[in-house]
Design an enzyme around this catalytic site. Structure first.
Site, PDB file in Angstrom:
ATOM      1  CG  PHE A   1     -10.457  -3.996  -1.115  1.00  0.00           C
ATOM      2  CD1 PHE A   1     -11.631  -4.362  -1.755  1.00  0.00           C
ATOM      3  CD2 PHE A   1     -10.429  -2.814  -0.401  1.00  0.00           C
ATOM      4  CE1 PHE A   1     -12.767  -3.564  -1.677  1.00  0.00           C
ATOM      5  CE2 PHE A   1     -11.560  -1.999  -0.312  1.00  0.00           C
ATOM      6  CZ  PHE A   1     -12.732  -2.377  -0.948  1.00  0.00           C
TER       7      PHE A   1
ATOM      8  CB  ILE B   1      -2.579  -2.833  -3.187  1.00  0.00           C
ATOM      9  CG1 ILE B   1      -3.006  -1.351  -3.296  1.00  0.00           C
ATOM     10  CG2 ILE B   1      -3.781  -3.776  -3.279  1.00  0.00           C
ATOM     11  CD1 ILE B   1      -3.807  -0.817  -2.116  1.00  0.00           C
TER      12      ILE B   1
ATOM     13  CD  GLU C   1      -7.677  -4.642   6.810  1.00  0.00           C
ATOM     14  OE1 GLU C   1      -8.790  -4.110   6.852  1.00  0.00           O
ATOM     15  OE2 GLU C   1      -7.387  -5.562   6.032  1.00  0.00           O
TER      16      GLU C   1
ATOM     17  CB  THR D   1      -3.481   4.387  12.286  1.00  0.00           C
ATOM     18  OG1 THR D   1      -4.468   5.412  12.487  1.00  0.00           O
ATOM     19  CG2 THR D   1      -2.848   4.532  10.902  1.00  0.00           C
TER      20      THR D   1
ATOM     21  CD  GLU E   1      -2.220   7.146  15.870  1.00  0.00           C
ATOM     22  OE1 GLU E   1      -2.335   6.344  14.920  1.00  0.00           O
ATOM     23  OE2 GLU E   1      -1.208   7.178  16.600  1.00  0.00           O
TER      24      GLU E   1
HETATM   25  C1  LIG Z   1       2.425  -3.515   4.335  1.00  0.00           C
HETATM   26  C2  LIG Z   1       1.147  -2.772   4.121  1.00  0.00           C
HETATM   27  C3  LIG Z   1       0.062  -3.445   3.565  1.00  0.00           C
HETATM   28  C4  LIG Z   1      -1.127  -2.754   3.305  1.00  0.00           C
HETATM   29  N1  LIG Z   1      -2.169  -3.369   2.641  1.00  0.00           N
HETATM   30  C5  LIG Z   1      -3.214  -2.634   2.174  1.00  0.00           C
HETATM   31  C6  LIG Z   1      -4.208  -3.198   1.296  1.00  0.00           C
HETATM   32  O1  LIG Z   1      -4.161  -4.386   0.963  1.00  0.00           O
HETATM   33  N2  LIG Z   1      -5.184  -2.391   0.827  1.00  0.00           N
HETATM   34  C7  LIG Z   1      -5.278  -1.084   1.155  1.00  0.00           C
HETATM   35  O2  LIG Z   1      -6.179  -0.420   0.669  1.00  0.00           O
HETATM   36  N3  LIG Z   1      -4.370  -0.505   2.006  1.00  0.00           N
HETATM   37  C8  LIG Z   1      -3.331  -1.255   2.501  1.00  0.00           C
HETATM   38  N4  LIG Z   1      -2.391  -0.679   3.339  1.00  0.00           N
HETATM   39  C9  LIG Z   1      -2.520   0.736   3.673  1.00  0.00           C
HETATM   40  C10 LIG Z   1      -2.841   1.004   5.143  1.00  0.00           C
HETATM   41  O3  LIG Z   1      -4.152   0.616   5.427  1.00  0.00           O
HETATM   42  C11 LIG Z   1      -2.582   2.504   5.372  1.00  0.00           C
HETATM   43  O4  LIG Z   1      -1.180   2.689   5.357  1.00  0.00           O
HETATM   44  C12 LIG Z   1      -3.181   3.002   6.687  1.00  0.00           C
HETATM   45  O5  LIG Z   1      -4.583   3.011   6.615  1.00  0.00           O
HETATM   46  C13 LIG Z   1      -2.693   4.418   7.035  1.00  0.00           C
HETATM   47  O6  LIG Z   1      -2.807   5.287   5.964  1.00  0.00           O
HETATM   48  P1  LIG Z   1      -1.554   6.218   5.543  1.00  0.00           P
HETATM   49  O7  LIG Z   1      -0.378   5.312   5.396  1.00  0.00           O
HETATM   50  O8  LIG Z   1      -1.932   7.025   4.369  1.00  0.00           O
HETATM   51  O9  LIG Z   1      -1.306   7.140   6.782  1.00  0.00           O
HETATM   52  P2  LIG Z   1      -1.994   8.609   7.091  1.00  0.00           P
HETATM   53  O10 LIG Z   1      -3.474   8.496   6.913  1.00  0.00           O
HETATM   54  O11 LIG Z   1      -1.253   9.602   6.260  1.00  0.00           O
HETATM   55  O12 LIG Z   1      -1.650   8.770   8.593  1.00  0.00           O
HETATM   56  C14 LIG Z   1      -0.367   9.179   9.061  1.00  0.00           C
HETATM   57  C15 LIG Z   1      -0.452   9.341  10.585  1.00  0.00           C
HETATM   58  O13 LIG Z   1      -1.423  10.361  10.908  1.00  0.00           O
HETATM   59  C16 LIG Z   1      -2.401   9.824  11.796  1.00  0.00           C
HETATM   60  N5  LIG Z   1      -3.700  10.437  11.552  1.00  0.00           N
HETATM   61  C17 LIG Z   1      -4.303  10.640  10.356  1.00  0.00           C
HETATM   62  N6  LIG Z   1      -5.516  11.208  10.544  1.00  0.00           N
HETATM   63  C18 LIG Z   1      -5.685  11.340  11.875  1.00  0.00           C
HETATM   64  C19 LIG Z   1      -6.727  11.859  12.708  1.00  0.00           C
HETATM   65  N7  LIG Z   1      -7.869  12.342  12.197  1.00  0.00           N
HETATM   66  N8  LIG Z   1      -6.543  11.842  14.053  1.00  0.00           N
HETATM   67  C20 LIG Z   1      -5.395  11.368  14.602  1.00  0.00           C
HETATM   68  N9  LIG Z   1      -4.383  10.859  13.862  1.00  0.00           N
HETATM   69  C21 LIG Z   1      -4.529  10.848  12.522  1.00  0.00           C
HETATM   70  C22 LIG Z   1      -2.426   8.340  11.516  1.00  0.00           C
HETATM   71  O14 LIG Z   1      -2.980   7.595  12.594  1.00  0.00           O
HETATM   72  C23 LIG Z   1      -0.948   8.060  11.295  1.00  0.00           C
HETATM   73  O15 LIG Z   1      -0.289   7.903  12.524  1.00  0.00           O
HETATM   74  C24 LIG Z   1      -1.225  -1.380   3.656  1.00  0.00           C
HETATM   75  C25 LIG Z   1      -0.122  -0.729   4.256  1.00  0.00           C
HETATM   76  C26 LIG Z   1       1.046  -1.402   4.452  1.00  0.00           C
HETATM   77  C27 LIG Z   1       2.229  -0.648   4.989  1.00  0.00           C
END
Ligand SMILES: Cc1cc2nc3c(=O)[nH]c(=O)nc-3n(C[C@H](O)[C@H](O)[C@H](O)COP(=O)(O)OP(=O)(O)OC[C@H]3O[C@@H](n4cnc5c(N)ncnc54)[C@H](O)[C@@H]3O)c2cc1C
Length: 388
Positions: free
Chosen positions: A123, A157, A369, A371, A373
């Site tokens: 996904f 992903i 899924e 963070t 936060e």
């Molecule tokens: C190994 C791995 C497997 C994954 N598998 C999938 C998958 O199968 N499918 C998929 O779609 N995604 C997947 N992900 C993605 C994962 O869900 C995202 O990395 C996660 O949702 C965070 O998004 P970001 O990395 O863009 O961080 P960002 O959204 O850029 O966040 C960076 C930091 O800012 C904080 N932050 C952002 N907005 C706010 C707010 N409003 N208030 C307070 N703090 C905030 C966050 O909590 C975090 O600490 C995967 C990630 C990894 C590393």
């Protein structure tokens, strides 16, 4: 009030635990070191019925409850987090969206092989510039001559680039609503579609035996009937997918916390220092007492959330329970790996001991899924706070 799982659930737990100890545990250290995705074990998990736990019987599934899936993820996660997330993502992100929102033709085409563990689906929600703010999806899909033409990129992903990956569901912008917000729709993109590229695997801190890739779309074309559910319902679909996914990740974290506790208690009982087992020191024993509470707290939150989901509770209530379970269980698991590696002393830093791998594997639990936060945001909003 009964907070215990049923005898059937516990019987199923034993089946998965035996499988994990027999087929997974002896190999995980090598898979981790070699960054090997164990496709043979995925097939065995399929044969055992793990990918089909919650799937409808007409596609080969067992039609069991979501609680059973959480039990399987917990038990696999107790032995290896990579194998646990492969099942969690394979079912929650691969099978369930198609089973829940797909047309009869889509289900017939994709589900039998996915349910049997012969293939995997992924996904794709997260993008290089849109993670927590998943509604900011930039990938576009335009309808041209009866085909969706997809341009953009997805990041991180899971299960998207294995040799048995058959399809990736991606969220795309298919237009703009009258109020100016994006219309988001999910589209099924079969592996091998021209213009769809699976980028090289990431070099990750942990989850070395799990498959994670960036994806790019450069004019990738799929037939119009590859739309999943209604046009414009992609946002609603991924919110439902995430609620399930959060409970599943909390179950994965629970397995890890249990493993840390079990291995630390055993080690603290036999490792000698100053003429006595290290566990005779309160400084070693008390953090393990705290982990016992963490295991029980995680267990209650995970299985209450799963029970609410299974009993058809109000969506807002499930969402809140999922956020609580995910927040608490994943932060507890990170703490558990820090405690366990400390109890193991220098050996905790050596890869021969599973706790070293657990330490590297734990961190992503607080991120994937949604963070920690984001979970706090969900919970604070549910309290009625005017948080942004
Ligand atoms: C190994 C791995 C497997 C994954 N598998 C999938 C998958 O199968 N499918 C998929 O779609 N995604 C997947 N992900 C993605 C994962 O869900 C995202 O990395 C996660 O949702 C965070 O998004 P970001 O990395 O863009 O961080 P960002 O959204 O850029 O966040 C960076 C930091 O800012 C904080 N932050 C952002 N907005 C706010 C707010 N409003 N208030 C307070 N703090 C905030 C966050 O909590 C975090 O600490 C995967 C990630 C990894 C590393």
């Amino acid at each position: 009030m009964n907070v215990e799982l049923s005898p059937d659930h516990e019987g199923f737990r034993k089946v998965v635990r035996d499988f994990a100890e027999r087929e997974v545990a002896p190999h995980v250290q090598r898979w981790d070191r070699e960054h090997h995705f164990p496709v043979d074990v995925v097939r065995q998990m399929g044969e055992l019925g793990l990918f089909g736990i919650t799937a409808p019987p007409e596609y080969g599934g067992a039609g069991a409850d979501f609680t059973s899936l959480c039990i399987a993820i917990e038990e696999l996660g107790r032995v290896d987090q990579s194998v646990g997330i492969t099942l969690s993502a394979g079912v929650g992100l691969g099978i369930t969206p198609i089973a829940s929102f797909g047309t009869a033709e889509q289900k017939q085409r994709w589900l039998p092989d996915l349910v049997a563990g012969r293939t995997l689906a992924a996904f794709g929600l997260t993008e290089p510039e849109a993670g927590s703010d998943a509604g900011a999806t930039r990938t576009t899909a335009r309808l041209v001559d009866g085909e969706w033409v997809i341009d953009g990129a997805k990041a991180f992903i899971t299960n998207s680039g294995t040799e048995i990956t058959s399809v990736v569901t991606v969220t795309t912008r298919t237009g703009t609503r009258p109020d100016g917000t994006p219309e988001i729709s999910a589209i099924l993109v079969p592996s091998g579609t021209p213009g769809f590229t699976v980028e090289p695997a990431y070099d990750k801190l942990g989850w070395h035996a799990s498959d994670t890739h960036g994806l790019s779309f450069d004019g990738a074309r799929v037939p119009e009937d590859h739309l999943l559910g209604q046009r414009g319902s992609g946002f609603r679909q991924f919110l439902a997918t995430l609620d399930d996914g959060r409970i599943a990740i909390a179950a994965l974290a629970l397995g890890l916390t249990r493993a840390c506790l079990e291995q630390s208690v055993a080690y603290a009982g036999q490792r000698q220092a100053f003429g006595a087992p290290i566990g005779s020191n309160q400084g070693v024993a008390f953090p393990l007492a705290d982990l016992d509470v963490a295991v029980e707290g995680s267990r209650l939150l995970v299985y209450r959330a799963a029970w609410l989901r299974d009993s058809g509770a109000d969506r807002a209530e499930v969402k809140r329970a999922a956020a609580r379970a995910k927040l608490y269980a994943t932060e507890a698991a990170v703490t558990a790996t820090r405690v366990a590696t400390q109890v193991f002393g220098g050996y905790g830093f050596i890869e021969e001991y599973p706790v070293a791998r657990f330490y590297r594997d734990a961190k992503i639990l607080e991120v994937g899924e949604g963070t920690s936060e984001v979970q706090r945001l969900v919970l604070a909003r549910a309290l009625g706070l005017p948080v942004g």
